[in-house]
Write a protein that holds these residues in place. Structure first.
Motif, PDB file in Angstrom:
ATOM      1  N   GLU B 263       0.830  -1.225   0.000  1.00  0.00           N
ATOM      2  CA  GLU B 263       0.000   0.000   0.000  1.00  0.00           C
ATOM      3  C   GLU B 263       0.854   1.260   0.000  1.00  0.00           C
ATOM      4  N   GLN B 264       2.096   1.147   0.474  1.00  0.00           N
ATOM      5  CA  GLN B 264       2.922   2.359   0.648  1.00  0.00           C
ATOM      6  C   GLN B 264       4.156   2.359  -0.258  1.00  0.00           C
ATOM      7  N   GLY B 265       4.014   1.822  -1.463  1.00  0.00           N
ATOM      8  CA  GLY B 265       5.058   2.026  -2.462  1.00  0.00           C
ATOM      9  C   GLY B 265       6.049   0.908  -2.688  1.00  0.00           C
ATOM     10  N   PHE B 266       5.798  -0.265  -2.093  1.00  0.00           N
ATOM     11  CA  PHE B 266       6.699  -1.407  -2.324  1.00  0.00           C
ATOM     12  C   PHE B 266       5.867  -2.571  -2.868  1.00  0.00           C
ATOM     13  N   PRO B 267       5.524  -2.506  -4.161  1.00  0.00           N
ATOM     14  CA  PRO B 267       4.558  -3.466  -4.707  1.00  0.00           C
ATOM     15  C   PRO B 267       5.082  -4.892  -4.813  1.00  0.00           C
ATOM     16  N   THR B 268       6.397  -5.073  -4.811  1.00  0.00           N
ATOM     17  CA  THR B 268       6.964  -6.416  -5.008  1.00  0.00           C
ATOM     18  C   THR B 268       8.058  -6.682  -3.979  1.00  0.00           C
ATOM     19  N   LYS B 269       8.397  -7.961  -3.846  1.00  0.00           N
ATOM     20  CA  LYS B 269       9.546  -8.309  -3.005  1.00  0.00           C
ATOM     21  C   LYS B 269      10.800  -7.640  -3.550  1.00  0.00           C
ATOM     22  N   ARG B 270      10.885  -7.554  -4.847  1.00  0.00           N
ATOM     23  CA  ARG B 270      12.073  -6.965  -5.484  1.00  0.00           C
ATOM     24  C   ARG B 270      12.269  -5.510  -5.006  1.00  0.00           C
ATOM     25  N   ALA B 271      11.166  -4.765  -4.938  1.00  0.00           N
ATOM     26  CA  ALA B 271      11.257  -3.367  -4.503  1.00  0.00           C
ATOM     27  C   ALA B 271      11.766  -3.287  -3.067  1.00  0.00           C
ATOM     28  N   VAL B 272      11.309  -4.209  -2.245  1.00  0.00           N
ATOM     29  CA  VAL B 272      11.760  -4.237  -0.850  1.00  0.00           C
ATOM     30  C   VAL B 272      13.245  -4.577  -0.794  1.00  0.00           C
ATOM     31  N   ARG B 273      13.633  -5.570  -1.582  1.00  0.00           N
ATOM     32  CA  ARG B 273      15.043  -6.000  -1.592  1.00  0.00           C
ATOM     33  C   ARG B 273      15.971  -4.841  -1.980  1.00  0.00           C
ATOM     34  N   GLU B 274      15.573  -4.130  -3.025  1.00  0.00           N
ATOM     35  CA  GLU B 274      16.441  -3.048  -3.502  1.00  0.00           C
ATOM     36  C   GLU B 274      16.594  -1.967  -2.439  1.00  0.00           C
ATOM     37  N   PHE B 275      15.519  -1.654  -1.740  1.00  0.00           N
ATOM     38  CA  PHE B 275      15.582  -0.657  -0.668  1.00  0.00           C
ATOM     39  C   PHE B 275      16.519  -1.145   0.434  1.00  0.00           C
ATOM     40  N   LEU B 276      16.330  -2.403   0.839  1.00  0.00           N
ATOM     41  CA  LEU B 276      17.142  -2.938   1.944  1.00  0.00           C
ATOM     42  C   LEU B 276      18.608  -3.052   1.549  1.00  0.00           C
ATOM     43  N   PHE B 277      18.860  -3.390   0.304  1.00  0.00           N
ATOM     44  CA  PHE B 277      20.253  -3.513  -0.160  1.00  0.00           C
ATOM     45  C   PHE B 277      20.967  -2.169  -0.045  1.00  0.00           C
ATOM     46  N   GLU B 278      20.282  -1.121  -0.420  1.00  0.00           N
ATOM     47  CA  GLU B 278      20.898   0.212  -0.359  1.00  0.00           C
ATOM     48  C   GLU B 278      21.032   0.712   1.071  1.00  0.00           C
ATOM     49  N   ARG B 279      19.992   0.462   1.895  1.00  0.00           N
ATOM     50  CA  ARG B 279      19.983   1.043   3.231  1.00  0.00           C
ATOM     51  C   ARG B 279      20.746   0.230   4.274  1.00  0.00           C
TER      52      ARG B 279
END
Lengths: 75, 348
Positions: B263-279
């Motif tokens: 609901e808040q901008g992370f439509p896929t697992k991939r989107a979550v992964r990319e955020f976590l990889f950077e942060r």
């Protein structure tokens, strides 16, 4: 060893039981080994300490695979 | 036609305590009581698979023990498995024997690592595997005994005897049992086994060399705040996967958190992964001056920005939706590092 290639197992002190189990499971219970000090010295130690351990181990390996062929001190 | 069993027979008094003492004396137990693997029980277990009892599923390190279907079935009986669980146990044994899993290292290391089993697909419902509330806790026979059956196989077939061979400094409770299902029904995302190449209607088990669980309390803020805290857990300098730079750590999100992310901008697992990889990247100057492991120095791995990542690429992070529905807790499992997750299809 089974293929005629001289081999000596190098194992750190903590993993001697493991080495023995592996030798047994591979059908080579008599395979020769050289026991190295614990990992703290062989992997995480100072370069000089690791170098001395390596030199000692090399002499032990040579004594096993080629008796009498150890390094001699320079004249 | 009766099944022909090849294993040795032992005459033991028909008494649970006598059986337990007998097994303990021979090193067959993980320390807990066992169900006696009588021929009748083993035969009932074997009836749950079409595979012959003599078939070798895998060779288990470090002993290179032959894990025949019969031997796996015996350990499954001892662990308390129902026969219907056997296909999952067989797939798990096959998975951990894959060279990529590095069972030899996992069975013998001083690290507390143990195999974490994540089950996907319709087999979960058929055997009543818990993927919801308390999925990694007590209370569900399938979760408890499938993980335990694998542990007993690693002990009795693989020879991972604590003390002599298994050199864990402290170990961890997940080395008794560490098994759950993905909560696919309540997940907005593609399930793990589909991400790893299987069809949704297939069942699978994924084995991960995991170091234990690290819980994060996250009951306020939005999706990004929750992921920032998750990234902070990943950025632990002493975790093996940080030091070694490999492996597949796992993040478990509750269905509530997963829905919140979508609901808040992370439509896929991939989107979550990319955020976590950077942060989750760690500034290299935060590491001790002397390398934690001189044989595998961290500093040269720092990128152009002077940071070190806990994984090599976003796809190395496994994301699994599991647990109760509330968006309260997130669980992170660091990896042993020198290991890759392995997925096997569950037959039947």
């Amino acid at each position: 060893m089974k293929r005629g290639i001289p081999a000596v197992l190098l194992v750190t002190e903590r993993f001697r039981e493991l080495a023995e189990a592996i030798r047994r499971s591979r059908g080579m219970p008599e395979a020769p080994e050289v026991v190295l000090p614990r990992t703290e010295e062989t992997e995480y130690g100072d370069k000089d300490v690791m170098g001395a351990i390596a030199e000692r181990a090399l002499q032990q390996v040579l004594a096993i695979v080629a008796p009498g062929a150890g390094r001699r001190a320079a004249p | 036609m009766p099944v022909r069993l090849a294993s040795a027979r032992h005459d033991v008094p028909d008494d649970p305590e006598a059986v337990f003492e007998y097994a303990l004396a021979r090193g067959w137990s993980d320390g807990l009581p066992l169900i006696p693997p009588t021929p009748e029980r083993v035969e009932r277990m074997l009836a749950a698979t079409s595979r012959g009892p003599a078939e070798i599923v895998a060779r288990l390190d470090p002993r290179q023990g032959e894990a025949t279907v019969e031997r796996v079935a015996i350990n499954a009986v001892m662990a308390g498995c129902a026969p219907a669980y056997l296909p999952v146990v067989l797939a798990a044994v096959d998975a951990v024997a894959d060279p990529a899993f590095n069972l030899h290292g996992i069975q013998t290391t001083t690290n507390p690592v143990g195999p974490l089993l994540i089950v996907n697909g319709p087999i979960r419902q058929r055997i009543g595997l818990n993927s919801g509330r308390n999925a990694l806790g007590p209370g569900c026979r399938a979760n408890a005994t499938i993980g335990r059956a694998l542990r007993l196989c690693l002990l009795n077939i693989g020879g991972g005897v604590p003390g002599d061979i298994d050199k864990a400094i402290l170990g961890m409770p997940g080395k008794y049992t560490f098994c759950l299902g993905e909560n696919e029904e309540e997940s907005p995302w593609e399930p793990l086994h589909v991400e790893r190449g299987l069809r949704p209607d297939e069942s699978a088990v994924t084995a991960v060399g995991a170091q234990g669980t690290n819980n994060l309390l996250i009951i306020s803020g939005g999706a990004e705040d929750a992921l920032v805290l998750t990234a902070d857990a990943m950025a632990t300098m002493g975790n093996n996967n940080v030091i070694v730079g490999h492996g597949n750590p796992v993040v478990f999100f509750s269905p509530g958190h997963a829905r919140e992310f979508v609901e808040q901008g992370f439509p896929t697992k991939r989107a979550v992964r990319e955020f976590l990889f950077e942060r989750s990247r760690i500034p290299v100057e935060r590491f001790p001056v002397r390398e934690i492991n001189p044989a595998r120095p961290v500093r040269p791995r720092a990128g152009a920005d002077g940071t070190v990542a806990p994984i090599n690429a976003p796809d190395d992070l496994l994301i699994v939706v599991a647990g109760g529905p509330e968006p309260y807790h997130i669980t992170y499992c660091p990896s042993f590092g020198e290991t890759a997750a392995v997925t096997r299809r569950v037959a039947g």
